[in-house]
Design a protein around this motif. Structure first.
Motif: not given
Length: 184
Positions: A153-169
């Motif tokens: 019941m949250t849409t928030e991402l952990a900081p390290e997971v969120k930081k991985a998104i641009p690298k994964a893209i």
């Protein structure tokens, strides 16, 4: 601008976040690559694949790249596997690696997919098994992003997971270019 207000010329210029079955009949996808983010958006880090697709939708992507928020779609996504020759999945995994670690796998069977974390586990693996029963199977690539926990019941991402998104893209775009060269 919604998909329904775009002209055919617009469709040819910019990749589309696919949102309807009608799209599958509007464009030949034999030269395109589908980026498919899966996961449950309402389960925190488990929805990182969906978050990644939302970020990609904000970018100017190559015209041969299509993106799809697959959510927890399971068998509903089968028509994608009939339409595309190359598909890149993005999903979360609890593989024991450091949070935010990005890995690329070449799954050959449903058992090669890492254990999923929520309700899309059964649907995704069953769907992949069905794909391997089809006459023509697409080449599948799987980017995983390591997570430590699922928070309902949250849409928030952990900081390290969120930081991985641009690298994964960045890695996904690079792989897409390589795959495109193989198609041409």
């Amino acid at each position: 601008m919604t998909q329904s207000t775009k002209t055919k010329t617009d469709l040819d210029k910019k990749p589309i976040a696919i949102s309807s079955d009608a799209f599958y009949f509007e464009k030949d996808k034999s030269q395109s690559i589908l980026i498919l983010g899966v996961g449950n958006f309402l389960m925190g880090d488990e929805g990182v694949g969906v978050h990644l697709i939302q970020e990609m939708d904000k970018l100017e992507l190559p015209p041969y790249v299509d993106i799809l928020d697959g959510g927890t779609g399971g068998f509903l996504l089968l028509n994608c596997f009939e339409s595309y020759n190359k598909i890149i999945f993005v999903d979360a995994t609890m593989d024991g690696k450091e949070e935010g670690t990005i890995s690329l796998l070449r799954p050959k069977f449903a058992s090669d997919f890492p254990s999923a974390l929520s309700v899309h586990d059964v649907g995704l693996k069953d769907m992949i098994e069905a794909v391997y029963l089809m006459e023509n199977q697409p080449d599948l690539y799987l980017f995983t992003i390591s997570i430590e926990k699922v928070v309902p019941m949250t849409t928030e991402l952990a900081p390290e997971v969120k930081k991985a998104i641009p690298k994964a893209i960045e890695q996904i775009i690079s792989l897409s270019k390589t795959l495109r060269e193989q198609i041409s």
